[in-house]
Design a protein around this motif. Structure first.
Motif, PDB file in Angstrom:
ATOM      1  N   LEU A 281       7.601   1.308  -1.796  1.00  0.00           N
ATOM      2  CA  LEU A 281       6.774   2.228  -1.128  1.00  0.00           C
ATOM      3  C   LEU A 281       5.378   2.555  -2.035  1.00  0.00           C
ATOM      4  O   LEU A 281       4.315   2.725  -1.644  1.00  0.00           O
ATOM      5  N   SER A 282       5.827   2.725  -3.131  1.00  0.00           N
ATOM      6  CA  SER A 282       4.737   2.982  -4.212  1.00  0.00           C
ATOM      7  C   SER A 282       3.653   1.980  -4.374  1.00  0.00           C
ATOM      8  O   SER A 282       2.493   2.233  -4.335  1.00  0.00           O
ATOM      9  N   VAL A 283       4.012   0.850  -4.437  1.00  0.00           N
ATOM     10  CA  VAL A 283       3.201  -0.369  -4.393  1.00  0.00           C
ATOM     11  C   VAL A 283       2.270  -0.469  -3.162  1.00  0.00           C
ATOM     12  O   VAL A 283       1.151  -0.639  -3.286  1.00  0.00           O
ATOM     13  N   VAL A 284       3.055  -0.396  -2.182  1.00  0.00           N
ATOM     14  CA  VAL A 284       2.235  -0.564  -0.792  1.00  0.00           C
ATOM     15  C   VAL A 284       1.144   0.534  -0.471  1.00  0.00           C
ATOM     16  O   VAL A 284      -0.049   0.252  -0.285  1.00  0.00           O
ATOM     17  N   SER A 285       1.492   1.757  -1.151  1.00  0.00           N
ATOM     18  CA  SER A 285       0.849   2.955  -0.963  1.00  0.00           C
ATOM     19  C   SER A 285      -0.459   2.854  -1.888  1.00  0.00           C
ATOM     20  O   SER A 285      -1.926   3.261  -1.402  1.00  0.00           O
ATOM     21  N   GLU A 286      -0.263   2.355  -3.082  1.00  0.00           N
ATOM     22  CA  GLU A 286      -1.471   2.091  -4.064  1.00  0.00           C
ATOM     23  C   GLU A 286      -2.421   1.021  -3.504  1.00  0.00           C
ATOM     24  O   GLU A 286      -3.670   1.059  -3.533  1.00  0.00           O
ATOM     25  N   ARG A 287      -1.762  -0.109  -2.883  1.00  0.00           N
ATOM     26  CA  ARG A 287      -2.765  -1.349  -2.198  1.00  0.00           C
ATOM     27  C   ARG A 287      -3.347  -0.627  -1.056  1.00  0.00           C
ATOM     28  O   ARG A 287      -4.790  -1.139  -0.974  1.00  0.00           O
ATOM     29  N   ARG A 288      -2.819   0.184  -0.417  1.00  0.00           N
ATOM     30  CA  ARG A 288      -3.656   0.737   0.680  1.00  0.00           C
ATOM     31  C   ARG A 288      -4.864   1.643   0.151  1.00  0.00           C
ATOM     32  O   ARG A 288      -5.981   1.532   0.987  1.00  0.00           O
ATOM     33  N   SER A 289      -4.577   2.473  -0.864  1.00  0.00           N
ATOM     34  CA  SER A 289      -5.510   3.121  -1.299  1.00  0.00           C
ATOM     35  C   SER A 289      -6.707   2.401  -1.878  1.00  0.00           C
ATOM     36  O   SER A 289      -8.156   2.604  -1.640  1.00  0.00           O
ATOM     37  N   LEU A 290      -6.547   1.327  -2.593  1.00  0.00           N
ATOM     38  CA  LEU A 290      -7.529   0.245  -3.167  1.00  0.00           C
ATOM     39  C   LEU A 290      -8.356  -0.517  -1.771  1.00  0.00           C
ATOM     40  O   LEU A 290      -9.436  -0.213  -2.055  1.00  0.00           O
ATOM     41  N   LEU A 291      -7.694  -0.500  -0.852  1.00  0.00           N
ATOM     42  CA  LEU A 291      -8.228  -1.401   0.329  1.00  0.00           C
ATOM     43  C   LEU A 291      -9.160  -0.235   1.037  1.00  0.00           C
ATOM     44  O   LEU A 291     -10.365  -0.558   1.466  1.00  0.00           O
ATOM     45  N   THR A 292      -8.592   1.026   1.159  1.00  0.00           N
ATOM     46  CA  THR A 292      -9.386   1.983   1.788  1.00  0.00           C
ATOM     47  C   THR A 292     -10.767   2.161   1.022  1.00  0.00           C
ATOM     48  O   THR A 292     -11.961   2.443   1.751  1.00  0.00           O
ATOM     49  N   THR A 293     -10.644   2.271  -0.371  1.00  0.00           N
ATOM     50  CA  THR A 293     -11.836   2.531  -1.059  1.00  0.00           C
ATOM     51  C   THR A 293     -12.816   1.318  -0.707  1.00  0.00           C
ATOM     52  O   THR A 293     -14.013   1.641  -0.655  1.00  0.00           O
ATOM     53  N   LEU A 294     -12.503   0.096  -0.776  1.00  0.00           N
ATOM     54  CA  LEU A 294     -13.373  -1.076  -0.319  1.00  0.00           C
ATOM     55  C   LEU A 294     -13.787  -1.061   0.824  1.00  0.00           C
ATOM     56  O   LEU A 294     -15.056  -1.068   1.276  1.00  0.00           O
ATOM     57  N   ILE A 295     -13.047  -0.527   1.905  1.00  0.00           N
ATOM     58  CA  ILE A 295     -13.675  -0.199   3.321  1.00  0.00           C
ATOM     59  C   ILE A 295     -14.668   0.722   3.325  1.00  0.00           C
ATOM     60  O   ILE A 295     -15.711   0.636   4.087  1.00  0.00           O
ATOM     61  N   ARG A 296     -14.430   1.926   2.731  1.00  0.00           N
ATOM     62  CA  ARG A 296     -15.293   2.935   2.813  1.00  0.00           C
ATOM     63  C   ARG A 296     -16.867   2.460   1.964  1.00  0.00           C
ATOM     64  O   ARG A 296     -17.652   3.050   2.651  1.00  0.00           O
ATOM     65  N   LYS A 297     -16.763   1.823   1.159  1.00  0.00           N
ATOM     66  CA  LYS A 297     -18.085   0.958   0.550  1.00  0.00           C
ATOM     67  C   LYS A 297     -18.561  -0.013   1.293  1.00  0.00           C
ATOM     68  O   LYS A 297     -19.899   0.149   1.260  1.00  0.00           O
TER      69      LYS A 297
END
Length: 575
Positions: free
Chosen positions: A306-322
């Motif tokens: 769960l921790s790995v998935v949450s961190e990956r989603r946070s990274l992708l969300t940052t890319l999507i925002r940019k």
């Protein structure tokens, strides 16, 4: 050439037809009779602008028709390409209609065409020269065109190459300026793109990955609840409590129901069907209970995942925002990366592009210099000849001391070469030659224009020439000489002249008059071809205002006799 012009509903002309032959045709008439409408009608055939105010009062539309014979094959082909054709007499019909509401229609060979097509086609058949053309001759651009037309291929061929090179020179120069002046902006843009691409490449996102991770995170975050729900649901369907005398789970109850129904099914077919349905529900419930048990056993409760998935989603969300767009998905980030990589390659290649453009610009500079020199040399040679020939023509037009010189001034390179052309005129010996627009009167300008037309007729042939009061501002001997020159020009082309001078009209091969009638309320005009007697009366009227003036008639006879001499004298050899 034109064989006929018919005008209906235009200005004061109700319905008039002018039959034309080769040679010189003069059109005369009293002031206000509608002579100008003849030229206006021809101008409409040439695709010129038409004012709805020209439509005769009380009619719905004005119409002008022209018939052309011996039409060049290139023009016939243009007509056929648009659905037109020659008529039974191998003549091309050209027509223009103008409604009182301002709507205009054009026809070529019987086919409806845009008005602009008439300008393309008719321009090779007819040329109109009027007082407006005389004043346009004062413009530097018109003087340059006149000289270049007279010079012919020695100027026009290299000039066409020059125009092509000049256009390319402007394009290269503009692109090069854009690249060099925005170099700092391009470097900054390249840095931003490079940083973004490195960030995306480091993350290595996959298409649709964000949606898959969101679903997995939801399962991991609620694993206990999901497993409990599945387990309890499975127990409700198939309980393992074997001590109860009455079943409490779905499968047990369905089995009991089926057992009770089977006991009586032989007595009623409908009850037997219900018993079968109870059996089917039992099978379905058993399958569902098994799947729920398997689901509960497979639910992942790994906190580390769960921790790995949450961190990956946070990274992708940052890319999507940019780098994403409106929908905010990883796929948009990947699209941005593709476009940015292409743009970065373009920016990184700018330095090489600058080198290529600089080299091309150097070659174009050399080409323009050489072509400009060729054009200039040909213009200088042609300018000297044109000045001599025009001056000779002016001598014959009762201006024995007048001279026209054509000056070719070198200037900075422009779209038409490295020259500025200026026509200079001197009316008297000893007078300094000054620019034409500052030195020539209206009558002198008329004769300069006619002299140029006579000379250009050898190099720039147009089948039909129409002159609208080109003799304005002249009279006496000068008018006689203008008539002679128009007659001479008519040996090479069909000439139609609208004139108010009897000295000019006398030299025509045919003479038509615009007659005006007035019934007290409506004025109409018509065109009438004159026989010898009627022509004599018209020339007398033009000279004295009276048809029966003996003096005017005697003078008219002298003019006609003078004009007739040109048919008996041997023709001069061409220069």
């Amino acid at each position: 050439m034109l064989s006929e012009i018919r005008i209906t509903g235009l200005g004061v002309i109700e319905d008039a037809t002018l039959d034309l032959d080769p040679g010189f045709t003069a059109v005369t008439g009293e002031t206000g009779a509608g002579k100008t409408m003849v030229v206006t009608g021809v101008n409409m055939l040439l695709g010129g602008r038409a004012d709805s105010g020209l439509v005769r009062h009380g009619v719905r539309r004005a119409r002008v028709e022209g018939r052309a014979t011996n039409v060049p094959k290139s023009i016939v082909q243009q007509a056929e390409d648009r659905g037109g054709e020659l008529d039974d007499d191998d003549e091309l019909l050209i027509a223009r209609e103008l409604s009182s509401e301002g709507r205009s229609r054009a026809f070529l060979g019987g086919a409806s065409v845009p008005v602009s097509v008439l300008a393309e086609v008719s321009g090779d058949l007819v040329a109109i020269h009027g007082q407006a053309d005389q004043w346009r001759l004062l413009q530097p651009a018109r003087q340059r065109e006149t000289l270049d037309t007279f010079a012919g291929k020695p100027v026009l061929v290299p000039l066409q190459e020059y125009l092509t090179s000049y256009k390319r020179h402007r394009e290269v120069e503009a692109e090069l300026t854009e690249l060099t002046t925005r170099q700092r902006d391009r470097l900054a843009e390249a840095d931003r793109l490079r940083f973004g691409l490195e960030e995306v490449a480091k993350a290595e996102p996959l298409p649709g990955e964000d949606a898959e991770l969101a679903a997995e995170e939801g399962r991991l975050a609620y694993a206990d609840g999901l497993r409990t729900a599945a387990t309890n649901a499975a127990d409700a369907l198939a309980s393992e409590d074997l001590e109860s005398t009455r079943p409490s789970d779905v499968l047990g109850l369905l089995a009991l129901a089926k057992q009770l129904l089977d006991g009586e099914r032989d007595h009623d077919a409908k009850l037997a069907g219900l018993a079968d349905r109870a059996g089917e529900l039992g099978y379905l419930a058993a399958d569902l209970a098994g799947e729920l048990s398997s689901y509960a056993a497979d639910v992942d409760t790994d906190p580390a995942r769960l921790s790995v998935v949450s961190e990956r989603r946070s990274l992708l969300t940052t890319l999507i925002r940019k780098y994403g767009a409106e929908e905010g998905t990883v796929d948009e980030v990947l699209d941005w990366a593709k476009r940015s990589a292409e743009r970065l390659a373009e920016l990184d290649g700018s330095d090489e592009r600058v080198e290529l453009l600089t080299a091309e610009l150097t070659e174009l500079d050399a080409t323009l210099t050489e072509l400009g020199r060729q054009v200039r040399e040909a213009r200088v040679e042609a300018a000297e000849r044109l000045g001599v020939l025009v001056s000779e023509e002016l001598t014959g037009l009762a201006m024995p001391h007048a001279t026209l010189s054509v000056e070719v001034h070198e200037t900075t390179a422009g779209p038409y070469g490295i020259d500025e052309i200026e026509f200079c005129f001197a009316a008297n010996p000893g007078s300094p030659a000054r620019p034409l627009q500052k030195s020539a009167s209206g009558g002198e300008l008329s004769r300069v224009m006619l002299a140029l037309e006579v000379i250009l007729s050898d190099t720039h042939k147009v089948p039909t020439l129409v002159f609208d009061e080109i003799d304005a501002g002249i009279g006496g001997r000068a008018a006689v000489e203008v008539g002679k020159r128009l007659a001479r020009l008519a040996e090479k082309a069909q000439v139609i002249v609208v004139t108010h001078l009897p000295q000019v009209a006398a030299f025509a091969d045919r003479h038509a008059v615009v007659l005006k009638s007035d019934d007290g309320s409506v004025t109409t005009s018509g065109l009438v071809a004159l026989d010898d007697d009627a022509r004599l009366k018209e020339l007398s009227r033009m000279m004295a205002g009276l048809e029966n003036s003996d003096a005017a008639q005697a003078h008219a006879e002298e003019l006609l006799a003078l004009a007739a001499e040109r048919h008996t004298k041997p023709k001069k050899k061409k220069r």
